[in-house]
Design a protein around this motif. Structure first.
Motif, PDB file in Angstrom:
ATOM      1  N   LYS A 199       0.862  -1.061  -0.040  1.00  0.00           N
ATOM      2  CA  LYS A 199       0.036   0.037   0.021  1.00  0.00           C
ATOM      3  C   LYS A 199       1.069   1.145   0.078  1.00  0.00           C
ATOM      4  CE  LYS A 199      -3.654  -2.149   2.671  1.00  0.00           C
ATOM      5  NZ  LYS A 199      -4.709  -1.552   3.944  1.00  0.00           N
ATOM      6  N   ASP A 200       0.437   2.251  -0.394  1.00  0.00           N
ATOM      7  CA  ASP A 200       0.968   3.530  -0.561  1.00  0.00           C
ATOM      8  C   ASP A 200       1.457   4.079   0.960  1.00  0.00           C
ATOM      9  OD1 ASP A 200       0.820   3.521  -3.234  1.00  0.00           O
ATOM     10  OD2 ASP A 200      -0.979   4.810  -3.338  1.00  0.00           O
ATOM     11  N   ASN A 201       0.557   3.866   1.951  1.00  0.00           N
ATOM     12  CA  ASN A 201       0.706   4.225   3.185  1.00  0.00           C
ATOM     13  C   ASN A 201       1.811   3.443   4.190  1.00  0.00           C
ATOM     14  OD1 ASN A 201      -0.934   2.286   3.571  1.00  0.00           O
ATOM     15  ND2 ASN A 201      -2.265   3.449   4.899  1.00  0.00           N
ATOM     16  N   VAL A 202       2.569   2.590   3.672  1.00  0.00           N
ATOM     17  CA  VAL A 202       3.388   1.873   4.430  1.00  0.00           C
ATOM     18  C   VAL A 202       4.281   2.627   4.827  1.00  0.00           C
ATOM     19  CG1 VAL A 202       4.654  -0.434   4.824  1.00  0.00           C
ATOM     20  CG2 VAL A 202       2.212  -0.486   3.683  1.00  0.00           C
ATOM     21  N   ILE A 203       4.807   2.502   6.211  1.00  0.00           N
ATOM     22  CA  ILE A 203       6.054   3.222   6.530  1.00  0.00           C
ATOM     23  C   ILE A 203       7.277   2.393   6.248  1.00  0.00           C
ATOM     24  CG2 ILE A 203       7.410   4.136   8.507  1.00  0.00           C
ATOM     25  CD1 ILE A 203       4.501   4.974   9.562  1.00  0.00           C
ATOM     26  N   ILE A 204       8.409   2.771   5.638  1.00  0.00           N
ATOM     27  CA  ILE A 204       9.649   1.983   5.235  1.00  0.00           C
ATOM     28  C   ILE A 204      10.881   2.706   5.810  1.00  0.00           C
ATOM     29  CG2 ILE A 204       8.566   0.690   3.247  1.00  0.00           C
ATOM     30  CD1 ILE A 204      10.377   2.762   1.698  1.00  0.00           C
ATOM     31  N   GLU A 205      11.707   1.849   6.353  1.00  0.00           N
ATOM     32  CA  GLU A 205      13.013   2.504   6.709  1.00  0.00           C
ATOM     33  C   GLU A 205      13.882   1.240   5.774  1.00  0.00           C
ATOM     34  OE1 GLU A 205      16.294   2.047  10.376  1.00  0.00           O
ATOM     35  OE2 GLU A 205      14.155   1.749  10.876  1.00  0.00           O
ATOM     36  N   THR A 206      14.716   2.340   4.977  1.00  0.00           N
ATOM     37  CA  THR A 206      15.569   1.762   4.084  1.00  0.00           C
ATOM     38  C   THR A 206      16.892   1.413   4.768  1.00  0.00           C
ATOM     39  OG1 THR A 206      14.847   2.904   2.070  1.00  0.00           O
ATOM     40  CG2 THR A 206      17.151   2.068   2.049  1.00  0.00           C
ATOM     41  N   LYS A 230      13.000  -2.353   6.364  1.00  0.00           N
ATOM     42  CA  LYS A 230      12.120  -2.860   7.354  1.00  0.00           C
ATOM     43  C   LYS A 230      10.900  -2.049   7.202  1.00  0.00           C
ATOM     44  CE  LYS A 230      15.296  -4.564  10.959  1.00  0.00           C
ATOM     45  NZ  LYS A 230      15.442  -4.533  12.384  1.00  0.00           N
ATOM     46  N   LEU A 231       9.894  -2.618   7.570  1.00  0.00           N
ATOM     47  CA  LEU A 231       8.495  -2.184   7.408  1.00  0.00           C
ATOM     48  C   LEU A 231       7.966  -1.532   8.669  1.00  0.00           C
ATOM     49  CD1 LEU A 231       6.821  -4.891   5.240  1.00  0.00           C
ATOM     50  CD2 LEU A 231       8.030  -2.585   4.543  1.00  0.00           C
ATOM     51  N   GLY A 232       7.076  -0.542   8.875  1.00  0.00           N
ATOM     52  CA  GLY A 232       6.795   0.043   9.974  1.00  0.00           C
ATOM     53  C   GLY A 232       7.668   0.689  10.920  1.00  0.00           C
ATOM     54  N   GLY A 239       9.077   1.775  15.255  1.00  0.00           N
ATOM     55  CA  GLY A 239       8.960   1.343  16.790  1.00  0.00           C
ATOM     56  C   GLY A 239       8.505  -0.086  17.001  1.00  0.00           C
ATOM     57  N   LYS A 240       7.709  -0.231  17.966  1.00  0.00           N
ATOM     58  CA  LYS A 240       7.493  -1.656  18.394  1.00  0.00           C
ATOM     59  C   LYS A 240       6.655  -2.395  17.285  1.00  0.00           C
ATOM     60  CE  LYS A 240       7.197  -0.724  23.408  1.00  0.00           C
ATOM     61  NZ  LYS A 240       6.237  -0.621  24.471  1.00  0.00           N
ATOM     62  N   LYS A 241       6.047  -1.827  16.539  1.00  0.00           N
ATOM     63  CA  LYS A 241       5.288  -2.411  15.102  1.00  0.00           C
ATOM     64  C   LYS A 241       6.418  -2.629  14.124  1.00  0.00           C
ATOM     65  CE  LYS A 241       0.963  -1.040  16.667  1.00  0.00           C
ATOM     66  NZ  LYS A 241      -0.278  -0.607  16.457  1.00  0.00           N
ATOM     67  N   GLN A 242       7.587  -2.386  14.116  1.00  0.00           N
ATOM     68  CA  GLN A 242       8.406  -2.592  12.962  1.00  0.00           C
ATOM     69  C   GLN A 242       8.839  -4.027  12.791  1.00  0.00           C
ATOM     70  OE1 GLN A 242      12.498  -0.963  12.805  1.00  0.00           O
ATOM     71  NE2 GLN A 242      11.857   0.079  11.185  1.00  0.00           N
ATOM     72  N   THR A 243       9.015  -4.648  11.505  1.00  0.00           N
ATOM     73  CA  THR A 243       9.418  -5.836  11.256  1.00  0.00           C
ATOM     74  C   THR A 243      10.788  -6.198  11.753  1.00  0.00           C
ATOM     75  OG1 THR A 243      10.384  -5.175   9.267  1.00  0.00           O
ATOM     76  CG2 THR A 243       7.867  -6.212   9.066  1.00  0.00           C
ATOM     77  N   THR A 244      11.056  -7.311  12.323  1.00  0.00           N
ATOM     78  CA  THR A 244      12.466  -7.482  12.734  1.00  0.00           C
ATOM     79  C   THR A 244      13.208  -8.041  11.405  1.00  0.00           C
ATOM     80  OG1 THR A 244      11.628  -9.829  13.255  1.00  0.00           O
ATOM     81  CG2 THR A 244      11.503  -8.395  15.085  1.00  0.00           C
ATOM     82  N   MET A 245      12.573  -8.617  10.526  1.00  0.00           N
ATOM     83  CA  MET A 245      13.281  -8.873   9.419  1.00  0.00           C
ATOM     84  C   MET A 245      13.255  -7.865   8.409  1.00  0.00           C
ATOM     85  SD  MET A 245      13.538 -12.291  10.337  1.00  0.00           S
ATOM     86  CE  MET A 245      14.211 -13.225   9.018  1.00  0.00           C
ATOM     87  N   VAL A 246      14.467  -8.121   7.329  1.00  0.00           N
ATOM     88  CA  VAL A 246      14.765  -7.173   6.221  1.00  0.00           C
ATOM     89  C   VAL A 246      14.109  -7.840   5.154  1.00  0.00           C
ATOM     90  CG1 VAL A 246      16.446  -5.632   5.280  1.00  0.00           C
ATOM     91  CG2 VAL A 246      16.850  -6.220   7.578  1.00  0.00           C
ATOM     92  N   PHE A 247      13.608  -6.819   4.114  1.00  0.00           N
ATOM     93  CA  PHE A 247      12.937  -7.578   2.950  1.00  0.00           C
ATOM     94  C   PHE A 247      13.280  -6.497   1.810  1.00  0.00           C
ATOM     95  CE2 PHE A 247       9.937  -8.052   6.362  1.00  0.00           C
ATOM     96  CZ  PHE A 247       9.633  -9.222   6.383  1.00  0.00           C
ATOM     97  N   ARG A 248      13.395  -6.975   0.701  1.00  0.00           N
ATOM     98  CA  ARG A 248      13.751  -6.259  -0.621  1.00  0.00           C
ATOM     99  C   ARG A 248      12.412  -5.495  -0.908  1.00  0.00           C
ATOM    100  NH1 ARG A 248      17.849  -8.738  -4.385  1.00  0.00           N
ATOM    101  NH2 ARG A 248      18.852  -6.563  -4.862  1.00  0.00           N
ATOM    102  N   LEU A 249      12.758  -4.431  -1.502  1.00  0.00           N
ATOM    103  CA  LEU A 249      11.450  -3.685  -1.862  1.00  0.00           C
ATOM    104  C   LEU A 249      12.032  -2.969  -3.419  1.00  0.00           C
ATOM    105  CD1 LEU A 249       8.744  -2.486  -1.389  1.00  0.00           C
ATOM    106  CD2 LEU A 249       9.754  -0.435  -0.529  1.00  0.00           C
TER     107      LEU A 249
END
Length: 97
Positions: free
Chosen positions: A39-46, A65-67, A69-79
């Motif tokens: 979705k367009d509104n997903v917060i991402i951290e490069t 990583k997505l999200g 704070g406490k709701k951030q993914t622990t895994m790293v994904f390719r975007l």
């Protein structure tokens, strides 16, 4: 998503309505592959960014990583970011090891 199999080596393709950070982490940990449109509104951290070849249809290729704070993914994904045929942005999340 809870009714899906968690078998190692399976690949799931989801549309943007099925984003679940916890499940994404779990799938990555268990070796279950997935590809999903974000979705367009997903917060991402490069976390890392890759060069994109000149003239490529890909506009951005990075590890995230997505999200937050406490709701951030622990895994790293390719975007992978690109545009569709009418010029609208498309962001594709890929489970990575």
């Amino acid at each position: 998503m809870d009714s899906l199999s968690n078998e190692n080596g399976i690949t799931y393709v989801f549309d943007r309505g099925y984003l679940d950070y916890g499940k994404n982490n779990q799938y990555s940990t268990n070796g279950v592959f997935f590809v999903t449109r974000l979705k367009d509104n997903v917060i991402i951290e490069t976390k890392d960014e890759f060069d994109v070849a000149k003239g490529s249809l890909i506009t951005r290729n990075h590890m995230v990583k997505l999200g937050q704070g406490k709701k951030q993914t622990t895994m790293v994904f390719r975007l992978i970011e690109t545009t569709n045929l009418i010029g609208n942005p498309v962001r594709i999340l890929i489970q990575s090891f």
